[in-house]
Design a protein around this motif. Structure first.
Motif, PDB file in Angstrom:
ATOM      1  N   UNK A  76       0.814  -1.211   0.000  1.00 20.78           N
ATOM      2  CA  UNK A  76       0.000   0.000   0.000  1.00 20.78           C
ATOM      3  C   UNK A  76       0.851   1.266   0.000  1.00 20.78           C
ATOM      4  N   UNK A  77       2.064   1.183   0.547  1.00 21.07           N
ATOM      5  CA  UNK A  77       2.972   2.329   0.413  1.00 21.07           C
ATOM      6  C   UNK A  77       3.378   2.514  -1.042  1.00 21.07           C
ATOM      7  N   UNK A  78       3.651   1.413  -1.726  1.00 20.54           N
ATOM      8  CA  UNK A  78       4.043   1.500  -3.138  1.00 20.54           C
ATOM      9  C   UNK A  78       2.912   2.048  -4.006  1.00 20.54           C
ATOM     10  N   UNK A  79       1.690   1.893  -3.563  1.00 21.33           N
ATOM     11  CA  UNK A  79       0.562   2.432  -4.306  1.00 21.33           C
ATOM     12  C   UNK A  79       0.263   3.875  -3.924  1.00 21.33           C
ATOM     13  N   UNK A  80       1.089   4.447  -3.051  1.00 22.75           N
ATOM     14  CA  UNK A  80       0.930   5.844  -2.687  1.00 22.75           C
ATOM     15  C   UNK A  80      -0.299   6.124  -1.845  1.00 22.75           C
ATOM     16  N   UNK A  81      -0.744   5.162  -1.054  1.00 18.49           N
ATOM     17  CA  UNK A  81      -1.990   5.302  -0.311  1.00 18.49           C
ATOM     18  C   UNK A  81      -1.737   5.644   1.152  1.00 18.49           C
ATOM     19  N   UNK A  82      -2.592   6.485   1.701  1.00 10.77           N
ATOM     20  CA  UNK A  82      -2.607   6.768   3.124  1.00 10.77           C
ATOM     21  C   UNK A  82      -3.495   5.709   3.762  1.00 10.77           C
ATOM     22  N   UNK A 132     -15.212   9.126   2.451  1.00 10.30           N
ATOM     23  CA  UNK A 132     -16.305   8.362   1.863  1.00 10.30           C
ATOM     24  C   UNK A 132     -16.312   6.897   2.292  1.00 10.30           C
ATOM     25  N   UNK A 133     -15.379   6.500   3.146  1.00 13.78           N
ATOM     26  CA  UNK A 133     -15.274   5.102   3.554  1.00 13.78           C
ATOM     27  C   UNK A 133     -16.510   4.593   4.244  1.00 13.78           C
ATOM     28  N   UNK A 146     -10.945   7.325  -4.401  1.00 10.65           N
ATOM     29  CA  UNK A 146     -11.658   7.985  -3.303  1.00 10.65           C
ATOM     30  C   UNK A 146     -10.712   8.874  -2.500  1.00 10.65           C
ATOM     31  N   UNK A 147      -9.472   8.469  -2.402  1.00 11.61           N
ATOM     32  CA  UNK A 147      -8.492   9.234  -1.635  1.00 11.61           C
ATOM     33  C   UNK A 147      -7.778  10.287  -2.472  1.00 11.61           C
ATOM     34  N   UNK A 203     -11.339  15.567 -11.604  1.00  9.62           N
ATOM     35  CA  UNK A 203     -11.238  14.149 -11.920  1.00  9.62           C
ATOM     36  C   UNK A 203     -10.295  13.395 -11.001  1.00  9.62           C
ATOM     37  N   UNK A 204      -9.746  12.320 -11.537  1.00  7.29           N
ATOM     38  CA  UNK A 204      -8.857  11.429 -10.781  1.00  7.29           C
ATOM     39  C   UNK A 204      -7.467  12.060 -10.664  1.00  7.29           C
ATOM     40  N   UNK A 205      -6.797  11.787  -9.541  1.00  5.18           N
ATOM     41  CA  UNK A 205      -5.393  12.187  -9.356  1.00  5.18           C
ATOM     42  C   UNK A 205      -4.626  10.920  -8.972  1.00  5.18           C
ATOM     43  N   UNK A 206      -4.259  10.130  -9.969  1.00  4.31           N
ATOM     44  CA  UNK A 206      -3.641   8.823  -9.695  1.00  4.31           C
ATOM     45  C   UNK A 206      -2.278   8.946  -9.031  1.00  4.31           C
TER      46      UNK A 206
END
Length: 580
Positions: free
Chosen positions: A186-192, A217-218, A459-460, A466-469
Motif C-alpha cells: 500500500x505504500x508502493x501504491x501511494x496510499x494513506x 467516503x469510507x 476515493x483518496x 477528476x482522478x489524481x492517480x
C-alpha cells in the motif's frame, strides 16, 4: 506509446444515476469501466492497465515475502465446502448451482477449502513447511445490494494468499511477513492507510487486521489512538476497563435497603426515563435481551453506551446473536421492550465494565410502565461477569496507552487472518513431524481486493476535475498534448518528445485527436495522468513547452530540448513518493 486516436477510452460528461460514490462516477466518466449487470463490469483498456499495475505490485511483494503463485478454479465442488462446514453457514452470497450430472458446485468467493485440499494432497512432511501460496483470480459473491461500483461488486478480482506452518510460532512468523508485505504494497501504491485490529467474521481464526485506506467516503468507521499506534475497526475497538472506576457514573452514594419501584408511564427510552426521574443517564442500567446460538442472554450496559454485538458474539463463543423480538422479550421478562432489568431476571446475564462503576442506579422493573431506582450492582443483581461489551466512543481512553481515541472513515482494501487449525483440522490437512507423528498444519490467509484498491485510490486521490492517480498505479505516466494536431510544428514536436519518452521507458499517452484544446485538457485531468506536457503554438514557436503536475497543478515553461528530461525527473520524483 499509446495514441488516443486509436485507443478505446470513451470519456463522458454525464454520470449514470446509480453511481453513488466518487470512484464509481469517475471510473465511468473516465472510460475505465462499463456496466454489464448489477455489480458486474467490463474493464476498459485504461481500467485494465490500472488493475494490472496493482497486480504487478502484489506479485512482486508476495514473491519477495516468499509466497508462490498458483491458480485455483473459480468453480468449486460442494463437497469441499461441506467438509469445512461452510456450505450451509455461508449464506446466500455463495452462488450455488448444479451441473448436468446434478452435482452441486459454487462460484468461489474465497478459496480456503480449495487450498487446504491442495495442500493436504501434496504436503506430507514438516520439511515442506512453511509454505505460502497465493493467487490473483476472479471471484464472485452474490451481494444482496451491489453498489459503489468496484467497492461492492458481485464479480471482482482478488489476491488471496494462504500460509501453512508446523506450529503457532511458525504461523505467527508467516503472519508477520504478510503484514509487512501488505504495508509495502500500500505504500508502493501511494496510499494513506492504517492497519487496524478487526473481527475475523465468517472466515474464522484467532485474530486479524484490516488494512484501511483513509477516506471520508469510507463505509467503515475506524478508531485510532492520538498518541500510539493502536487502531481497530469499531467492531473490534477495545474499551478500557479503567474508565468505569474514574467516570462520572461512579460518583454518588449507594442506597441501603432494597430498590424502590417507581411508575414511569410510557417512558421506555434512556432520554425519556432519565428526564422523568431527573437522573444522570449514565446511572441507568440498560438491559438488552439477545437470542443466540448458545441460548438467551441479557446484556447490561450503562445508559449512554451502545452494545457491540460482535463483542457479545465473541465473548459467548456463539455462531450468531440477534436482538430478541417483542414477543420473546415479553416471554423472558413479563414486560414489553423498554422495561427490562436485571433484578430478579432468570436469564443468563453478562455486563459491560461501564455497569460496574454505577453505585446507585435505575433500571427496568420487568413490569410495564415501571422502573427500579436505588439499584446497586453486586447487591441487587450479580452478572456472570463484567467484560468489554460496548461500542467505543470518540474520546474514550486508548486501551494501550490511555490517550484519547479518535474516529475516522476508512475503506477496507486488505485483510489478514490467523486461521489456526479451523480448516486444516476439519479437512485433515496434516503432516508428519520429525518423529513421524501426524500433526495438523496451522494456517493463515491474506486477501486484497484488486479493483477495490484501485477504487479506494480514487476515493483518496481526486479533485473537482477528476482522478489524481498515484503514479505507481496510473494507466499512463505522461500525457503529451499538442493543442492543434493540424499544426505541423506542434504535431512534429509532440511526436518527437513522445517517442523520446517512450524510448526511455516512460509510459506515454499521446493525445493526437482533432479536438479543441479545452476538451483535451479536461480529459487529461479527468483520467488523472500524473504528468502533462502541453505544446501550444506560441510556446513552440519560441522553443518552449509546458509541463504540469496533475497533483499540485504546478506548471513550468521548459525549453523543448529539455522537456523530456524534465518530465522524466518529475516522474522519478513521483515514483520516489511511492517507495515502500
Amino acid at each position: 506509446m499509446i495514441r488516443y486516436s486509436r485507443y478505446l477510452m470513451p470519456t463522458t460528461k454525464e454520470t449514470p444515476s446509480d453511481a453513488e460514490v466518487v470512484s464509481h462516477r469517475l471510473m465511468l466518466r473516465a472510460g475505465l469501466l462499463r456496466k454489464v449487470a448489477s455489480g458486474i463490469y467490463n474493464y476498459m483498456p485504461a481500467g485494465l492497465r490500472v488493475l494490472r499495475k496493482v497486480e504487478r505490485i502484489l506479485r512482486e511483494e508476495m514473491d519477495r515475502a516468499g509466497a508462490q503463485e498458483v491458480l485455483m478454479p473459480a468453480v468449486v465442488p460442494s463437497e469441499l465446502w461441506k467438509e469445512s462446514g461452510r456450505w450451509d453457514a455461508y449464506g446466500k452470497e455463495l452462488l450455488r448451482f448444479k451441473d448436468r450430472a446434478d452435482r452441486e458446485f459454487c462460484l468461489g468467493p474465497t478459496h480456503e477449502e480449495v487450498i487446504t485440499d491442495l495442500v493436504r494432497r501434496e504436503v506430507r512432511s514438516y520439511r515442506q513447511l512453511p509454505l505460502t501460496l497465493y493467487q490473483i483470480q476472479d471471484k464472485f459473491r452474490d451481494e444482496i445490494r451491489p453498489r459503489f461500483g468496484l467497492m461492492r461488486g458481485r464479480e471482482f478480482f482478488m489476491k488471496d494468499a494462504y500460509s501453512f506452518d508446523a506450529d503457532e510460532d511458525g504461523a505467527a512468523e508467516s503472519y508477520r511477513k504478510m503484514y509487512g508485505a501488505y504495508c509495502r504494497i500500500f505504500r508502493r501504491m501511494g496510499l494513506d492507510f492504517r492497519a487496524v485490529e478487526a473481527d475475523t467474521g465468517n472466515i474464522g481464526g484467532s485474530s486479524s487486521h484490516e488494512f484501511m485506506v483513509i477516506a471520508d467516503s469510507g463505509e467503515d468507521a475506524i478508531v485510532s489512538c492520538s498518541s500510539c499506534a493502536y487502531g481497530a475497526n469499531v467492531e473490534k475497538a477495545e474499551c478500557s476497563p479503567a474508565e468505569a472506576a474514574t467516570s462520572p457514573m461512579g460518583t454518588g452514594t449507594a442506597k441501603e435497603g432494597a430498590p424502590r419501584k417507581v411508575s414511569t408511564p410510557g417512558r421506555r427510552t434512556i432520554e425519556e426515563v432519565s428526564a422523568f426521574l431527573a437522573i444522570d443517564p449514565a446511572t441507568l442500567i440498560k438491559t438488552l435481551l439477545f437470542e443466540t446460538s448458545v441460548g438467551d442472554v441479557a446484556v447490561l450496559v450503562s445508559g449512554p453506551h451502545e452494545v457491540n454485538e460482535v463483542k457479545v458474539r465473541n465473548r459467548l463463543g456463539a455462531e450468531w446473536v440477534r436482538l430478541a423480538g417483542e414477543e420473546r422479550v415479553r416471554e423472558l421478562t413479563g414486560a414489553p421492550s423498554g422495561f427490562a432489568g436485571p433484578v430478579g431476571l432468570s436469564v443468563r446475564t453478562i455486563a459491560d465494565h461501564s455497569v460496574r462503576g454505577i453505585r446507585s442506579g435505575a433500571t427496568g422493573a420487568n413490569e410495564k410502565d415501571a422502573h427500579l431506582v436505588d439499584v446497586v450492582p453486586g447487591r441487587d443483581f450479580a452478572p456472570e461477569e463484567y467484560v468489554d461489551l460496548r461500542m467505543v466512543r470518540d474520546g474514550d481512553a486508548c486501551p494501550r496507552c490511555g490517550a484519547p481515541l479518535r474516529f475516522s472513515r476508512g475503506i477496507e482494501v486488505g485483510h489478514v487472518f490467523r486461521l489456526g487449525t479451523k480448516y486444516s483440522e476439519a479437512m485433515r490437512a496434516v503432516y508428519l513431524d520429525e518423529s513421524g507423528k501426524e500433526r495438523v498444519s496451522v494456517m493463515g490467509c491474506y486477501g486484497i481486493g484488486v479493483g477495490r484498491t484501485a477504487a479506494a485510490a480514487i476515493e483518496q486521490n481526486h479533485d473537482d476535475d477528476g482522478i489524481v492517480w498515484p503514479i505507481s498505479i496510473a494507466p499512463f505516466e505522461v500525457a503529451v498534448i499538442p493543442v492543434n494536431v493540424k499544426h505541423a510544428d506542434l504535431a512534429s514536436a509532440a511526436e518527437r518528445i513522445a517517442a523520446e519518452l517512450d524510448t526511455r521507458g516512460v509510459e506515454v499517452f499521446l493525445d493526437d485527436r482533432e479536438e479543441r484544446p479545452g476538451i483535451k485538457f479536461k480529459d487529461a485531468d479527468l483520467t488523472g495522468i500524473p504528468v502533462r506536457i502541453t505544446l501550444g503554438e506560441k510556446n513552440v514557436a519560441a522553443g518552449f513547452g509546458e509541463i504540469r503536475d496533475r497533483k499540485t497543478g504546478e506548471t513550468l515553461r521548459i525549453p523543448l530540448a529539455e522537456l523530456a528530461n524534465a518530465a522524466i525527473a518529475l516522474v522519478e520524483r513521483k515514483k520516489a513518493e511511492c517507495a515502500p
